[in-house]
Design a protein around this motif. Sequence first.
Motif, PDB file in Angstrom:
ATOM      1  N   TRP A   1       0.839  -1.181   0.000  1.00  0.00           N
ATOM      2  CA  TRP A   1       0.000   0.000   0.000  1.00  0.00           C
ATOM      3  C   TRP A   1       0.883   1.242   0.000  1.00  0.00           C
ATOM      4  CZ3 TRP A   1      -4.903   1.303  -0.721  1.00  0.00           C
ATOM      5  CH2 TRP A   1      -5.316   2.579  -0.311  1.00  0.00           C
ATOM      6  N   CYS A   5      -0.009   7.451  -3.053  1.00  0.00           N
ATOM      7  CA  CYS A   5      -0.870   7.112  -4.188  1.00  0.00           C
ATOM      8  C   CYS A   5      -2.289   6.771  -3.732  1.00  0.00           C
ATOM      9  CB  CYS A   5      -0.319   5.893  -4.937  1.00  0.00           C
ATOM     10  SG  CYS A   5       1.203   6.173  -5.847  1.00  0.00           S
ATOM     11  N   ALA A   7      -3.286   3.823  -2.908  1.00  0.00           N
ATOM     12  CA  ALA A   7      -3.636   2.635  -3.678  1.00  0.00           C
ATOM     13  C   ALA A   7      -2.669   1.504  -3.367  1.00  0.00           C
ATOM     14  CB  ALA A   7      -3.583   2.942  -5.166  1.00  0.00           C
ATOM     15  N   GLU A   8      -3.118   0.305  -3.682  1.00  0.00           N
ATOM     16  CA  GLU A   8      -2.239  -0.852  -3.602  1.00  0.00           C
ATOM     17  C   GLU A   8      -1.354  -0.814  -4.840  1.00  0.00           C
ATOM     18  OE1 GLU A   8      -2.732  -5.615  -3.269  1.00  0.00           O
ATOM     19  OE2 GLU A   8      -4.186  -4.352  -2.218  1.00  0.00           O
ATOM     20  N   VAL A   9      -0.047  -0.879  -4.638  1.00  0.00           N
ATOM     21  CA  VAL A   9       0.897  -0.729  -5.741  1.00  0.00           C
ATOM     22  C   VAL A   9       1.956  -1.826  -5.689  1.00  0.00           C
ATOM     23  CG1 VAL A   9       0.606   1.785  -5.850  1.00  0.00           C
ATOM     24  CG2 VAL A   9       2.412   0.818  -4.435  1.00  0.00           C
ATOM     25  N   ASN A  52       4.922   2.813  -9.192  1.00  0.00           N
ATOM     26  CA  ASN A  52       4.185   3.849  -9.932  1.00  0.00           C
ATOM     27  C   ASN A  52       4.940   5.171  -9.914  1.00  0.00           C
ATOM     28  OD1 ASN A  52       2.180   1.974 -10.330  1.00  0.00           O
ATOM     29  ND2 ASN A  52       0.713   2.931  -8.963  1.00  0.00           N
TER      30      ASN A  52
END
Length: 64
Positions: A1, A5, A7-9, A52
């Motif tokens: 996580w 972001c 978000a899960e990345v 990312n």
Amino acid sequence: WCSTCAAEVESIAVEQTGVISNVEPSALEEWINSKELHRLEATDGSALICLNSLLARVQKTKTR
């Protein structure tokens, strides 16, 4: 996580970033310090980079 972001990345060990992105260690450190790269921590305490953020930063460099 990645909290930046939100978000899960995917993440990558700091030591491996130069291998996949051909980034000099000094540039990598500068990007981490400037918060352009999102630094994560693995459960064992080792440093990770949000993939990312790394890909976005490398792309930014290529478009200059």
